[in-house]
Every structure is written in structure tokens, then in C-alpha cells.
Enzyme design. Structure first.
Site, PDB file in Angstrom:
ATOM      1  N   HIS A  99       0.543  -8.338   5.533  1.00  0.00           N
ATOM      2  CA  HIS A  99       0.449  -8.463   4.778  1.00  0.00           C
ATOM      3  C   HIS A  99      -1.137  -8.887   4.532  1.00  0.00           C
ATOM      4  CE1 HIS A  99      -0.272  -7.673   0.327  1.00  0.00           C
ATOM      5  NE2 HIS A  99      -0.066  -9.057   0.108  1.00  0.00           N
ATOM      6  N   HIS A 122       0.660  -1.763  -0.093  1.00  0.00           N
ATOM      7  CA  HIS A 122       0.056   0.174   0.107  1.00  0.00           C
ATOM      8  C   HIS A 122       0.586   1.066  -0.370  1.00  0.00           C
ATOM      9  CE1 HIS A 122      -4.137  -1.053   0.248  1.00  0.00           C
ATOM     10  NE2 HIS A 122      -3.492  -2.311   1.108  1.00  0.00           N
TER      11      HIS A 122
END
Length: 274
Positions: A218, A108
Site C-alpha cells: 500500500h 486499486h
């Protein structure tokens, strides 16, 4: 570590972040794609995703444990509403103590992801600002090796490759890949170019690089963490009540080739896992 009272406006936070841009790029440019961290203990932190409250809990625990070394595994923004505040807080930490604060890139930390998952909207749909932050993200380290023993990364691995081949420019799968119960390298439902890897791949990677363990982030876990591959891979998630759900956060303390796990909730209840 709450932000100062005067930093309450996103405009002020954005200006501070833009002012930090050349400093952060200089710092990250000076660091290799794979960090070597030999000083112990090390506090390992998973995804934060704009959750400033969880970050405050983690940094408070760091102080209580007197653990000067802290390694963040990425995903500081998106999903949560305080990504800018989180980013400013961790950048300030890095500038103040670059030898003991380590920031890896997550999937991200990417402008395209930010447009779709919240950071772009949070910061006023400011294209120039989003691209400025992307410039910083591209210079961040991809992975870290703790005491020639444990490999840390945001997502996963892409085969039995030497860590010496990892670069900042070709890091996609290290930011995105996930462990799987299925052997080998297989396609992922996450999208094109993303893979899942089995325990045989993890074993081969560890053997090639002379390492004993993988730690990654993650993926959200209800209890804050998950062990894979008979204890050879640890998955951490450090944002509580993620996306309106109910989950605990977790962090790890690495010392003497061992990992101690701690879970916490939104009310600052901390528990060491046995």
C-alpha cells in the site's frame, strides 16, 4: 514471465481478460475472505501497479528460488502503463496453479479508482470492461494467514477485531488503512473513512488472533520496504521506479515463522537484506 509475442495489442489482452471473467469469479468465489496458507515457503509480493518489468523480475526470482507458493498483496493496476498485461499474467498464473498462487485485493482493484488513476484510460476508456474487471475484483480474498503466524493484507487493520469477522463485502479499511507512529486509531489524510493505526492497535490485533506479525503493502518506500512497530509489521512495495521516481522493489520469503527480505532494482540486481 513475459507474455507471448502475439499479445501486444490492448484489444487482444482485454478480450483474454473478458474471456477469463467467469473462470476468475468462480475461483475467487470458492475462496474465503481470509485465506489460510500453511504450505511453505511463501513468496510475498507488494504493489505492482502496472509494472510488467517488475513482475517479470519477481517471477524469475520465484523460479530461481523454486518457491511454488506466491502471495500477491494487491494493487496490480493503475499508475503504470501495463496494468492489463500484469492482470492477465497473474490471472493466467492463478488459473494454471490455483493451489499455490494467491491474489489478494488491493485498494486499486476498484472501478472508481481505475477511472481516476489510469487503468480506465489505459484500456480505452471502456466502461463495460472496467465494470467487468470490477466484478472480478469484488470476489477476491481480502487477507491471508500464513501458518497461523503472520497476517497479510493490502492496507492494514481497523482495530483488535477477530479475523473471523472479515468479509469481502466490508473490506474497505483493510484495503486502505496505514500504520502510524501515533497510538490508537486516528483519521488519515487519504480521505473519508480511512484510518491510521498505532502499535498498540497492532499488538492488540495480534494478541486477539494469536498471531505474531503483520505484512502489508500500500505505500511506496525508497528501499522497497519498511519495518514498523519493532519488527511486528512489515510494509512491502514491489514496483521499481514508481511513477517516474527512483525506488527499489522488495519481496519477502516466509518460512519457519521467519521472513527473509530481498530488494531489487530495474536492472535485475537482487540483494538479500541482512
Amino acid at each position: 514471465m513475459p507474455l507471448p509475442d502475439y499479445i501486444t495489442d490492448k484489444t487482444v489482452i482485454k478480450k483474454r481478460l473478458i474471456d477469463l471473467l467467469p473462470t476468475m469469479i468462480k475461483i475467487f468465489d470458492s475462496e474465503p475472505a481470509v485465506l489460510r496458507i500453511d504450505d511453505e515457503p511463501v513468496m510475498i509480493v507488494g504493489d505492482i501497479h502496472g509494472n510488467l518489468h517488475s513482475l517479470d523480475i519477481l517471477l524469475e526470482q520465484r523460479d530461481k528460488m523454486d518457491c511454488k507458493n506466491i502471495l500477491f498483496l494487491g494493487d496490480y493496476v493503475d499508475r503504470g502503463s501495463q496494468g492489463a498485461e500484469v492482470l492477465l499474467a497473474i490471472f493466467d498464473l492463478k488459473v494454471a496453479d490455483p493451489e499455490h498462487v494467491f491474489l489478494l485485493r488491493g485498494n486499486h482493484e476498484d472501478a472508481q479508482m481505475n477511472v481516476y488513476y489510469g487503468f480506465y484510460d489505459e484500456t480505452g476508456r471502456d466502461k463495460d470492461f472496467t465494470l467487468d474487471m470490477h466484478d472480478i475484483f469484488c470476489t477476491m480474498p481480502v487477507a491471508a494467514v500464513l501458518s497461523n503466524d503472520t497476517f497479510c493484507v493490502h492496507g492494514g487493520i481497523c482495530g483488535a477485531d477477530s479475523i473471523d469477522t472479515i468479509t469481502k463485502d466490508e473490506s474497505y479499511q483493510y484495503l486502505w488503512n496505514d500504520p502510524s507512529e501515533k497510538l490508537g486509531i486516528n483519521r488519515s489524510d487519504r480521505g473519508e473513512g480511512i484510518k491510521k493505526f498505532g502499535c498498540d492497535v497492532a499488538d492488540a490485533f495480534l494478541e486477539v488472533n494469536g498471531l505474531n506479525r503483520l505484512v502489508r503493502a500500500h505505500e511506496c518506500h525508497e528501499g522497497g520496504y519498511m519495518w514498523w512497530f519493532e519488527g511486528k509489521l512489515l510494509s512491502l512495495f514491489s514496483s521499481t521506479d514508481y511513477c517516474g521516481g527512483i525506488n527499489k522493489g522488495a519481496f519477502a520469503i516466509y518460512k519457519d515463522k521467519d521472513v527473509s527480505l530481498y530488494v531489487f532494482d530495474n536492472k535485475k540486481n537482487i540483494q538479500k537484506c541482512v
